[in-house]
Design a protein around this motif. Structure first.
Motif, PDB file in Angstrom:
ATOM      1  N   VAL A  32       0.856  -1.186   0.000  1.00 32.11           N
ATOM      2  CA  VAL A  32       0.000   0.000   0.000  1.00 32.11           C
ATOM      3  C   VAL A  32       0.894   1.239   0.000  1.00 32.11           C
ATOM      4  N   ARG A  33       0.613   2.163  -0.909  1.00 27.91           N
ATOM      5  CA  ARG A  33       1.331   3.443  -0.933  1.00 27.91           C
ATOM      6  C   ARG A  33       0.478   4.483  -0.223  1.00 27.91           C
ATOM      7  N   LEU A  34       1.038   5.054   0.840  1.00 29.51           N
ATOM      8  CA  LEU A  34       0.311   6.023   1.667  1.00 29.51           C
ATOM      9  C   LEU A  34       1.033   7.357   1.631  1.00 29.51           C
ATOM     10  N   LEU A  35       0.281   8.415   1.382  1.00 30.56           N
ATOM     11  CA  LEU A  35       0.807   9.769   1.305  1.00 30.56           C
ATOM     12  C   LEU A  35       0.258  10.587   2.458  1.00 30.56           C
ATOM     13  N   LEU A 259       6.096  19.831   2.502  1.00 31.81           N
ATOM     14  CA  LEU A 259       6.392  18.814   1.501  1.00 31.81           C
ATOM     15  C   LEU A 259       5.694  17.518   1.894  1.00 31.81           C
ATOM     16  N   PRO A 260       5.319  16.693   0.921  1.00 33.40           N
ATOM     17  CA  PRO A 260       4.601  15.457   1.243  1.00 33.40           C
ATOM     18  C   PRO A 260       5.538  14.371   1.750  1.00 33.40           C
ATOM     19  N   VAL A 261       4.972  13.433   2.482  1.00 31.23           N
ATOM     20  CA  VAL A 261       5.690  12.231   2.906  1.00 31.23           C
ATOM     21  C   VAL A 261       4.988  11.031   2.278  1.00 31.23           C
ATOM     22  N   LEU A 262       5.747  10.228   1.533  1.00 28.95           N
ATOM     23  CA  LEU A 262       5.190   9.063   0.852  1.00 28.95           C
ATOM     24  C   LEU A 262       5.816   7.810   1.438  1.00 28.95           C
ATOM     25  N   ALA A 263       4.991   6.819   1.724  1.00 29.38           N
ATOM     26  CA  ALA A 263       5.476   5.559   2.297  1.00 29.38           C
ATOM     27  C   ALA A 263       4.898   4.376   1.531  1.00 29.38           C
ATOM     28  N   ALA A 264       5.719   3.361   1.365  1.00 31.27           N
ATOM     29  CA  ALA A 264       5.254   2.073   0.847  1.00 31.27           C
ATOM     30  C   ALA A 264       5.241   1.091   2.006  1.00 31.27           C
ATOM     31  N   LEU A 265       4.097   0.460   2.219  1.00 35.02           N
ATOM     32  CA  LEU A 265       3.893  -0.417   3.371  1.00 35.02           C
ATOM     33  C   LEU A 265       3.387  -1.774   2.905  1.00 35.02           C
TER      34      LEU A 265
END
Length: 270
Positions: A32-35, A259-265
């Protein structure tokens, strides 16, 4: 990871294409990619903001400072449509935090929570949702924006840990604007969730990717936005995305004041 950088100037370092794409694995787990993104109530360049969000290709967006006054639902719907997402919960009903998601996410439950208010300070709250990806990968999500006042901020952090535990503890992610530099007392307090069912971990410290600092976009010198993941969620990478397709440095400074923070979980299947 090595070779990571703190700044946000395009060029060099990890690129957004390096982050794992969304997918459902044969074992039922889901990437899941969460922004997480503070959008300053859509008061800046809306089209630049849309370009940034779309380029991140998120499954879930934890928004802070969503529109919450006059015709706020219409504005939230506009943002969802323009970014190819759907409105899940939050906005005025959570005092600013909001959750958007792609059609990949099946919404099982939502709840907006208003926190106790200190006289003279802004009302704060959480937008929360329980989402399912594929047949059996369930993830609790909290979008938050903590207080500018240190004492109230720590109280809200404790409430955040309680909310995370109530959403499933290990398979939960909380993302938002901490309003404090990384390494401060609130970051430490949230990390204390490791001692109980919440088990929250700062995703940047677990698997740093991209750039670190989130404020301010023109000359970032501090990280005040973060993604925190439960122990049952594998962090594949988290940070400020770089090399976003179709996005310029001017877009990032025009879109909003963070600025955005993007995570792959990776969320395990049940």
């Amino acid at each position: 990871m090595t070779g990571e950088t703190r700044g946000t100037t395009p060029g060099g370092g990890a690129q957004v294409a390096d982050l794992p794409p969304s997918r459902t694995e044969p074992d039922g787990s889901a990437v899941v990619r969460l922004l997480s993104y503070n959008i300053r109530s859509l008061r800046d360049d809306r089209e630049a903001l849309v370009r940034v969000i779309r380029a991140c290709a998120p499954d879930v967006v934890c928004v802070q400072e969503a529109p919450r006054f006059f015709r706020w639902r219409k504005q939230a719907g506009w943002l969802a449509r323009r970014t190819g997402l759907t409105y899940v919960t939050g906005g005025a009903t959570a005092a600013g935090p909001m959750i958007l998601a792609s059609l990949r996410a099946h919404v099982e439950r939502t709840e907006d929570v208003l926190l106790p208010r200190t006289p003279g300070l802004h009302q704060r709250g959480f937008a929360t949702a329980e989402l399912r990806f594929g047949p059996a990968a369930r993830l609790g999500v909290v979008s938050f924006h903590l207080s500018l006042q240190a004492r109230e901020r720590r109280q809200q952090a404790r409430a955040l840990l309680e909310r995370a535990a109530a959403l499933g503890g290990r398979r939960v992610v909380a993302a938002g604007d901490v309003n404090e530099r990384a390494g401060g007392r609130t970051f430490g307090l949230l990390g204390e969730g490791l001692r109980d069912a919440a088990g929250l971990r700062d995703a940047w410290t677990v698997e740093p990717w991209g750039a670190e600092y989130t404020s301010t976009p023109a000359a970032p010198v501090q990280r005040i936005d973060a993604v925190f993941a439960g122990e049952g969620v594998e962090v594949l990478g988290a940070g400020v995305p770089r090399g976003l397709p179709g996005v310029t440095a001017a877009d990032l400074t025009a879109a909003t004041d963070h600025l955005p923070v993007l995570a792959a979980l990776r969320v395990p299947g049940e």
